[in-house]
Design an enzyme around this catalytic site. Sequence first.
Site, PDB file in Angstrom:
ATOM      1  N   ARG A 106       0.869  -1.191   0.000  1.00 21.14           N
ATOM      2  CA  ARG A 106       0.000   0.000   0.000  1.00 21.14           C
ATOM      3  C   ARG A 106       0.895   1.227   0.000  1.00 21.14           C
ATOM      4  O   ARG A 106       1.791   1.341   0.836  1.00 21.14           O
ATOM      5  CB  ARG A 106      -0.894   0.051   1.232  1.00 21.14           C
ATOM      6  CG  ARG A 106      -1.516   1.442   1.435  1.00 21.14           C
ATOM      7  CD  ARG A 106      -2.541   1.533   2.523  1.00 21.14           C
ATOM      8  NE  ARG A 106      -3.765   0.872   2.131  1.00 21.14           N
ATOM      9  CZ  ARG A 106      -4.941   1.068   2.736  1.00 21.14           C
ATOM     10  NH1 ARG A 106      -5.038   1.909   3.745  1.00 21.14           N
ATOM     11  NH2 ARG A 106      -6.017   0.435   2.335  1.00 21.14           N
ATOM     12  N   HIS A 133      -7.607   0.730  -6.109  1.00 17.43           N
ATOM     13  CA  HIS A 133      -7.787  -0.035  -4.862  1.00 17.43           C
ATOM     14  C   HIS A 133      -8.508  -1.348  -5.212  1.00 17.43           C
ATOM     15  O   HIS A 133      -9.675  -1.548  -4.871  1.00 17.43           O
ATOM     16  CB  HIS A 133      -8.604   0.817  -3.881  1.00 17.43           C
ATOM     17  CG  HIS A 133      -8.541   0.343  -2.460  1.00 17.43           C
ATOM     18  ND1 HIS A 133      -7.762  -0.711  -2.048  1.00 17.43           N
ATOM     19  CD2 HIS A 133      -9.185   0.803  -1.338  1.00 17.43           C
ATOM     20  CE1 HIS A 133      -7.915  -0.874  -0.742  1.00 17.43           C
ATOM     21  NE2 HIS A 133      -8.770   0.025  -0.289  1.00 17.43           N
ATOM     22  N   GLN A 136     -10.407  -3.726  -2.663  1.00 13.57           N
ATOM     23  CA  GLN A 136     -11.664  -3.125  -2.205  1.00 13.57           C
ATOM     24  C   GLN A 136     -12.799  -3.455  -3.173  1.00 13.57           C
ATOM     25  O   GLN A 136     -13.945  -3.685  -2.764  1.00 13.57           O
ATOM     26  CB  GLN A 136     -11.479  -1.602  -2.085  1.00 13.57           C
ATOM     27  CG  GLN A 136     -12.724  -0.849  -1.645  1.00 13.57           C
ATOM     28  CD  GLN A 136     -13.036  -0.999  -0.162  1.00 13.57           C
ATOM     29  OE1 GLN A 136     -12.165  -0.836   0.674  1.00 13.57           O
ATOM     30  NE2 GLN A 136     -14.279  -1.297   0.155  1.00 13.57           N
ATOM     31  N   ASP A 229     -16.885   8.196  -0.854  1.00 11.43           N
ATOM     32  CA  ASP A 229     -15.561   8.032  -0.213  1.00 11.43           C
ATOM     33  C   ASP A 229     -15.190   9.393   0.384  1.00 11.43           C
ATOM     34  O   ASP A 229     -15.836  10.404   0.079  1.00 11.43           O
ATOM     35  CB  ASP A 229     -14.546   7.601  -1.301  1.00 11.43           C
ATOM     36  CG  ASP A 229     -13.133   7.399  -0.768  1.00 11.43           C
ATOM     37  OD1 ASP A 229     -12.967   7.215   0.452  1.00 11.43           O
ATOM     38  OD2 ASP A 229     -12.177   7.435  -1.586  1.00 11.43           O
ATOM     39  N   CYS A 270     -16.155   2.739   1.281  1.00  5.06           N
ATOM     40  CA  CYS A 270     -14.994   1.885   1.560  1.00  5.06           C
ATOM     41  C   CYS A 270     -14.528   2.019   3.006  1.00  5.06           C
ATOM     42  O   CYS A 270     -13.885   1.118   3.533  1.00  5.06           O
ATOM     43  CB  CYS A 270     -13.859   2.209   0.597  1.00  5.06           C
ATOM     44  SG  CYS A 270     -13.422   3.956   0.568  1.00  5.06           S
ATOM     45  N   ARG A 315     -13.952  -7.439   3.052  1.00  5.72           N
ATOM     46  CA  ARG A 315     -12.547  -7.185   2.703  1.00  5.72           C
ATOM     47  C   ARG A 315     -11.706  -8.416   3.026  1.00  5.72           C
ATOM     48  O   ARG A 315     -10.835  -8.815   2.270  1.00  5.72           O
ATOM     49  CB  ARG A 315     -11.984  -5.968   3.470  1.00  5.72           C
ATOM     50  CG  ARG A 315     -12.632  -4.625   3.177  1.00  5.72           C
ATOM     51  CD  ARG A 315     -12.492  -4.199   1.745  1.00  5.72           C
ATOM     52  NE  ARG A 315     -11.117  -4.296   1.266  1.00  5.72           N
ATOM     53  CZ  ARG A 315     -10.118  -3.466   1.610  1.00  5.72           C
ATOM     54  NH1 ARG A 315     -10.331  -2.427   2.394  1.00  5.72           N
ATOM     55  NH2 ARG A 315      -8.887  -3.641   1.142  1.00  5.72           N
TER      56      ARG A 315
HETATM   57  N1  NVA Z   1      -9.610   7.436  -1.278  1.00  7.74           N
HETATM   58  C1  NVA Z   1      -9.255   6.945   0.038  1.00  7.74           C
HETATM   59  C2  NVA Z   1      -9.584   5.500   0.166  1.00  7.74           C
HETATM   60  C3  NVA Z   1      -9.323   4.906   1.533  1.00  7.74           C
HETATM   61  C4  NVA Z   1      -9.648   3.452   1.611  1.00  7.74           C
HETATM   62  C5  NVA Z   1      -7.772   7.199   0.259  1.00  7.74           C
HETATM   63  O1  NVA Z   1      -6.979   6.941  -0.649  1.00  7.74           O
HETATM   64  O2  NVA Z   1      -7.416   7.682   1.343  1.00  7.74           O
HETATM   65  N1   CP Z   2     -11.155   0.663   2.941  1.00  5.70           N
HETATM   66  C1   CP Z   2      -9.871   0.565   3.325  1.00  5.70           C
HETATM   67  O1   CP Z   2      -8.960   0.302   2.538  1.00  5.70           O
HETATM   68  O2   CP Z   2      -9.666   0.777   4.643  1.00  5.70           O
HETATM   69  P1   CP Z   2      -8.255   0.918   5.367  1.00  5.70           P
HETATM   70  O3   CP Z   2      -7.627   2.198   4.883  1.00  5.70           O
HETATM   71  O4   CP Z   2      -8.583   0.951   6.833  1.00  5.70           O
HETATM   72  O5   CP Z   2      -7.413  -0.258   4.994  1.00  5.70           O
END
Ligand code: NVA
Ligand code: CP
Length: 329
Positions: A106, A133, A136, A229, A270, A315
Amino acid sequence: MNLKGRDFLTLKDFTPEEITYLLDLSAELKDKKKKGIPHDMFRGKNIALIFEKTSTRTRCSFEVAAHDLGMGSTYLDPTGSQIGKKESIADTARVLASMFEGIEYRGFGQEIVEELAKYSKVPVWNGLTNEYHPTQMLADMLTVREQLGELKGKKLVYMGDARYNMGNSLMIVCAKLGLDFVACTTKEYFPNAALVAECEEYAKASGATITLEEDPQVACKDADVIYTDVWVSMGEPDEVWEKRIKELSPYKVTSQLMSLAKPTAIFLHCLPAFHDLKTKIGKEMGERFGITDMEVTDEVFESPQSKVFEEAENRMHTIKAVIVATLGE
Ligand code: NVA
Ligand code: CP
């Protein structure tokens, strides 16, 4: 279906049949878990989890999935490794691939996870980048399938910043699996034209449609799924909050918008979500801008139509399926 040895970097790389196979495998593994049927067939194997951004769901899903499969997991936090600072991605990939059977990453740009995969001889799984993602998406589609019975022909409306990982990935998965995808936001936040064109091609084969719509009253009409989101994603500068709150407030998911959707419609997010002021950032924005929520009202978030916690649970089951399929039994 054989996905052994494959990386999982974006759903662009997977056919609709392969994605459906992963959903079916997720449902099978979920059923096993619920029934207490052991599935620790990967005893003696190990996976590495690299997190250059924070996480609750994705990290826990990989760790619990690994444990259920009988595997060990090693978590490398945003400060706990040499990656990018003292050691290149290519060198990191070769070191980790010599010790682990799979690597989750990540972080920031998609090119980083692509580089990691290029130099890794074991599968690399994208746990979120700025652009995509994909894990997800499997959880989201499994949730829609469980709640609404099928995917093809369902109308999914994504509200908010549609240029980032969630908007991009939802457009891709909907186009591949035959859902009608609507990005509802202002022109500035529409997904980029090249990706829209690519998804139009997938849509031709699946029967999906892609619509870019600025009016939430039009977009939400007869929706099956309304999705949103956060307005500011991880890694974006704090300075953008003010502009985003101003520009994206008309796209907040409210009960009024939900009432335009089908009576059977569900709300998905998400997570994490700003639906009240019970977080540090939520409280700070509440004080600065006189608001009580952001992308979704607390009323919608807590309503029976909201399936966000079912989605979060999925998830884990879907990430487990990705590990099982790509490592192979
Ligand atoms: N768009 C958000 C998704 C988090 C799961 C981010 O990248 O922070
Ligand atoms: N939805 C998601 O990816 O959550 P986290 O950032 O907690 O992993």
